[in-house]
Design an enzyme around this catalytic site. Structure first.
Site, mmCIF file in Angstrom:
data_model
loop_
_atom_site.group_PDB
_atom_site.id
_atom_site.type_symbol
_atom_site.label_atom_id
_atom_site.label_comp_id
_atom_site.label_asym_id
_atom_site.label_seq_id
_atom_site.Cartn_x
_atom_site.Cartn_y
_atom_site.Cartn_z
ATOM 1 N N ASP A 139 -16.963 -10.962 -4.511
ATOM 2 C CA ASP A 139 -17.675 -10.009 -5.369
ATOM 3 C C ASP A 139 -16.982 -9.780 -6.713
ATOM 4 O OD1 ASP A 139 -15.947 -8.608 -3.197
ATOM 5 O OD2 ASP A 139 -15.966 -7.199 -4.853
ATOM 6 N N SER A 192 -8.868 1.508 8.391
ATOM 7 C CA SER A 192 -8.345 1.009 9.661
ATOM 8 C C SER A 192 -7.238 0.001 9.375
ATOM 9 C CB SER A 192 -9.466 0.370 10.483
ATOM 10 O OG SER A 192 -10.158 -0.575 9.709
ATOM 11 N N LYS A 197 0.808 -1.222 0.000
ATOM 12 C CA LYS A 197 0.000 0.000 0.000
ATOM 13 C C LYS A 197 0.843 1.277 0.000
ATOM 14 C CE LYS A 197 -4.410 -1.444 0.430
ATOM 15 N NZ LYS A 197 -5.552 -0.943 -0.344
ATOM 16 N N SER A 233 1.300 -9.871 -0.601
ATOM 17 C CA SER A 233 1.034 -8.438 -0.559
ATOM 18 C C SER A 233 1.393 -7.734 0.741
ATOM 19 C CB SER A 233 -0.433 -8.185 -0.903
ATOM 20 O OG SER A 233 -1.275 -8.940 -0.055
ATOM 21 N N GLU A 274 -9.473 -14.088 -4.868
ATOM 22 C CA GLU A 274 -10.273 -13.536 -3.766
ATOM 23 C C GLU A 274 -10.579 -14.623 -2.747
ATOM 24 O OE1 GLU A 274 -13.362 -10.105 -4.802
ATOM 25 O OE2 GLU A 274 -13.837 -12.013 -5.778
ATOM 26 N N GLY A 315 -15.611 -13.457 0.206
ATOM 27 C CA GLY A 315 -15.685 -12.097 -0.339
ATOM 28 C C GLY A 315 -15.437 -12.153 -1.841
#
Lengths: 325, 325
Positions: free
Chosen positions: B216, B84, B59, B310, B210, B214
């Site tokens: 989607d 968060s 990130k 990651s 994924e 989750g």
């Protein structure tokens, strides 16, 4: 501390020869740094990450050095060792790579994962009842009976020379250091690293670090008499050795600048720092040196400090219990 | 899949520009390999270790890319973000490095270590009651009120371009790949990596992964309609995002070859392999791609496979509970 290695059973040239044998076989493990841990200590820390070594610990270096010499000399068809720890897997893998057989003497109540891992490297495992059998005697008998070469875990010139390649690589890659912190069990890693550091970075202060509960080498160093401990209950299982050896005792006495101890609680705190900040897995014995600097046992402010992280073989269930609070 | 990036909101040139901005600021993280995991899968696996990135996750790349552009443009005195997780710390550190202020909107019941870590990077933390407040609205109000630039966690061209430098480095260092496996939450990392892989290794199959709970983006990909999930109870907390974004949805649809899912149990087994064999600490979201290959969800036999790990920000107590059985 002697100025010369001349009267010692191993010298730096043996470390250089070991490095040549290990070239392309052992991993040249990375050196990691951490700005957070530097800020905490005021030092510049260079962590030599032997947790990334083959079999997960520095022990592969000495084992391979010893067995490749044995294989070249045609002196035996196989090697035998007694160990329930990293030395067992190190000998097993080194034997496979050098075309020798490996026989490993292990207690019958050793964790099944360790028995399986050692067999997984192709070694024959001979189990014994620790209540009734002295493993050194069993291994010596088997060595004679089967014409095998007994490779002790630390008190052997080839083992010591192999382990010395850890500090040699660290100093080659990080440059000269002011201070080198090395975990100490039987003293093989510490002796080898001291030989390398004396030659490559003469101004470097070399400090061995033991767990408080297994402080035999520290007492030996300061008293000038070989001291022992019996089955110390430290979590640093690689440093439960009862005493320095016939070779490592004089090497540690003559080459090392100081010996200090750290508590098991300090080891857990240090594993937490290393795990959370450096994102690597280390075993308790591995962080002895790191604990000495992070806990302030050794003052390192303003210094360039080499820290040997000796291995990363932890049982995850066990690992979990240390942090599950 | 389009042959050209011409109609996309971000293209590979943006990734290259991001790489120039990140040079010397972000870590060029190592690529690790494991002969054990190669033997298990029959593939040649190249793990890109973003757990070693600054703040412990990829990130930082997108955040720094966005904030350095903001700082150069003189467009705002500061940045604001709601998170968060890793995005909060990424924005906080990137702001400090670029001379901007950072305001992070976090729920008042966020773990105190996360609040402290974010403040530790110099950010102002604004807490809210998640029962009564919608964080996106609070952040938008504060942005107007204080003249701050809102930096979303994934659906922003600079964020996507920054994350693309992960795959760019991987392909530069490992060479061309047959398959690239990338964790997918909001799709910023996946979109950026796909842009880089399309340009640098045109034959490389790109698969996003994924958690089952989750799923989607996988449903969106296969149905051609943007699907959502609400607060999925997966341990992969970085992939609890409700849906792909306005930018990442078309990017994923046009650039990615397939989307697959793995179970939470598979994530725990994979974390165990990575921890025990590779000796590194990874968070559940980080091993989505690794799980797909180790569990056989994606067939990789005979292929050169890039696997993005990651991040490594796990709570050690939490980490312990996964393995304490």
């Amino acid at each position: 501390m002697s100025d010369s290695d001349g009267d010692l059973p191993v010298d730096y040239r043996d470390v250089v020869r070991a490095a040549m044998r290990l070239d392309g076989v052992a991993h040249r493990t990375p050196i990691m740094t951490s700005s957070t841990l530097d800020a905490m200590t005021g030092a510049q820390l260079f962590f030599k990450c032997e947790n990334f070594q083959r079999i997960g610990a520095f022990k592969f270096r000495g084992a391979y050095n010893a067995l490749s010499r044995l294989a070249c000399g045609g002196r035996a068809s196989g090697a035998i060792a007694y160990s329930s720890g990293n030395h067992a897997q190190a000998i097993a893998l080194a034997a496979r790579l050098t075309g020798l057989t490996a026989t490993i003497v292990m207690p019958e109540d050793a964790p099944s994962v360790k028995l399986a891992a050692t067999r997984g490297y192709g070694a024959e495992v001979v189990t014994y009842d620790p209540e009734t059998t002295v493993r050194e005697e069993l291994a010596a008998d088997l060595a004679v009976e089967r014409d095998l070469h007994l490779i002790p875990p630390f008190d052997h010139p080839d083992i010591i020379a192999g382990q010395g390649t850890v500090a040699r690589e660290l100093l080659q890659d990080a440059g000269p250091l002011d201070l080198l912190l090395v975990p100490c069990g039987g003293g093989g890693l510490l002796s080898g690293c001291a030989l390398a550091a004396r030659s490559l970075s003469p101004g470097c202060r070399i400090v061995g670090v033991e767990p408080e509960l297994g402080d035999d080498a520290t007492r030996s160093f300061h008293s000038g008499t070989l001291c022992t401990v019996q089955n110390p209950a430290t979590i640093a299982d690689g440093a439960r050795t009862s005493a320095l050896g016939k070779l490592t005792y004089p090497l540690v006495t003559s080459l090392v600048d100081d010996m200090v101890t750290v508590s098991d609680a300090a080891l857990v705190r240090t594993m937490r720092w290393v795990t959370e900040r450096m994102k690597i897995v280390v075993e308790p014995t591995a962080v002895l040196g790191a604990a000495a600097v992070l806990e302030g046992t050794v003052d390192a402010a303003g210094l360039r400090v080499g820290v040997v992280l000796s291995g990363g073989n932890v049982d995850l269930q066990q690992f979990a219990t240390w942090f599950d609070q």
